[in-house]
Scaffold this active site. Structure first.
Site, PDB file in Angstrom:
ATOM      1  N   CYS A 214      -4.246  -6.846  -0.945  1.00 31.40           N
ATOM      2  CA  CYS A 214      -3.094  -6.027  -0.564  1.00 31.40           C
ATOM      3  C   CYS A 214      -3.137  -4.724  -1.346  1.00 31.40           C
ATOM      4  O   CYS A 214      -2.926  -4.714  -2.566  1.00 31.40           O
ATOM      5  CB  CYS A 214      -1.797  -6.797  -0.844  1.00 31.40           C
ATOM      6  SG  CYS A 214      -0.307  -5.783  -0.872  1.00 31.40           S
ATOM      7  N   CYS A 217       0.052  -3.762  -3.276  1.00 31.44           N
ATOM      8  CA  CYS A 217       0.255  -4.676  -4.413  1.00 31.44           C
ATOM      9  C   CYS A 217      -0.590  -4.236  -5.604  1.00 31.44           C
ATOM     10  O   CYS A 217      -0.132  -4.241  -6.751  1.00 31.44           O
ATOM     11  CB  CYS A 217      -0.107  -6.109  -4.025  1.00 31.44           C
ATOM     12  SG  CYS A 217       0.812  -6.779  -2.627  1.00 31.44           S
TER      13      CYS A 217
END
Length: 297
Positions: A214, A217
């Protein structure tokens, strides 16, 4: 529309947003509150679809310092031995080429990281050095340089192409963090224990919920580490990757998490709210708000 299963089984090789500078990642200034809404990665379910556009830019040229901590390997045998020797430590491998400007630009930053991260192993493979290195790149399916692959216990856990220095640093922190103040959670039971442990001390628990592959993230995680060091007396920071195992994925479903990163704010055993996004200023503002500080965006 794809399903969450297809997203998790075929993670994108690069989800890197446009990089910030290294200094901005670790800035303690709060002057960046008023920023556009940051990117998130949407989990694909029957009612949602992944919506995320990625972009990477070349890093500015920087003179390399001493690179004795970056191991140069020249064959498949040397490469496998280096991974085997590293055991469960994170291994960061740059696949470069002598005629690649981007390889020359990003390498000094990897050298800097190698001097700062003593518990991470760094390897350089020059794809055009010899037939042996070409064979190695073919086995690892390297089609473009510079290409960064991340390994643990001889298993490739992540890879990126055409990334800037801040994204490289974020990847190293995200996949190699094992000793910061951020509590690493690996199951729903871990979350329950953490909440129970801090019922009596009334500390705010900030739970960073993400996925292994991600981009947003990874982008925000250096800020999470920085905040965990600055707020140790009043805030507990924790992290969970939802796609680590079935228990973590069940926790995401139970908490109705459909976009990552999602930050859950927990106090006295109750979830008080959440923030979805990767903006440093917005995250700090939300933490301060749950600490009783009035914040104006």
């Amino acid at each position: 529309m794809a399903t969450i299963t297809s997203f998790l089984s075929n993670p994108p090789s690069s989800l890197s947003p446009k990089p910030n500078t290294l200094s901005s990642v670790f800035s303690s200034s709060l002057s960046f509150f008023a920023k556009p809404r940051p990117m998130t990665t949407r989990l694909e379910t029957s009612r949602t679809a992944k919506k995320f556009k990625a972009r990477a830019t070349a890093a500015p040229t920087k003179k390399a310092g001493s690179d004795e901590r970056v191991k140069k390997v020249h064959s498949i045998e040397e490469f496998d031995n280096a991974l085997r020797t590293a055991k469960n430590r994170l291994v960061v491998v740059e696949f470069g080429a002598s005629d690649s400007d981007q390889s020359r630009q990003i390498y000094p930053f990897m050298v800097d990281l190698s001097r700062q991260c003593n518990d991470v192993e760094f390897i350089l493979v020059m794809s055009d050095e010899s037939e042996k290195t070409k064979e190695l790149c073919k086995r690892e399916r390297i089609d473009q340089v510079p290409h960064f692959s991340f390994y643990k216990s001889m298993e490739k856990i992540h890879e990126e192409e055409a990334i800037g220095p801040d994204m490289l640093m974020g990847d190293v922190l995200y996949y190699g963090d094992s000793h910061s103040a951020v509590v690493q959670l690996h199951s729903g039971e871990d979350v329950e224990r953490l909440i129970e442990d801090h019922k009596s001390d009334h500390k705010l628990v900030v739970l960073d919920v993400g996925l292994k592959h991600c981009g947003p993230c990874v982008k925000v995680y250096p800020t999470v580490i920085k905040l965990s060091r600055m707020m140790t007396d009043t805030v507990v920071f924790a992290r969970m990757n939802g796609d680590e195992n079935d228990s973590c994925m069940k926790f995401l479903r139970d908490m109705d998490v459909v976009e990552v990163p999602t930050f859950l704010f927990i106090r006295d055993g109750e979830i008080k709210g959440r923030y979805v996004g990767s903006g440093k200023g917005e995250l700090i503002g939300e933490i301060l708000r749950y600490q009783g500080v009035r914040v104006t965006y």
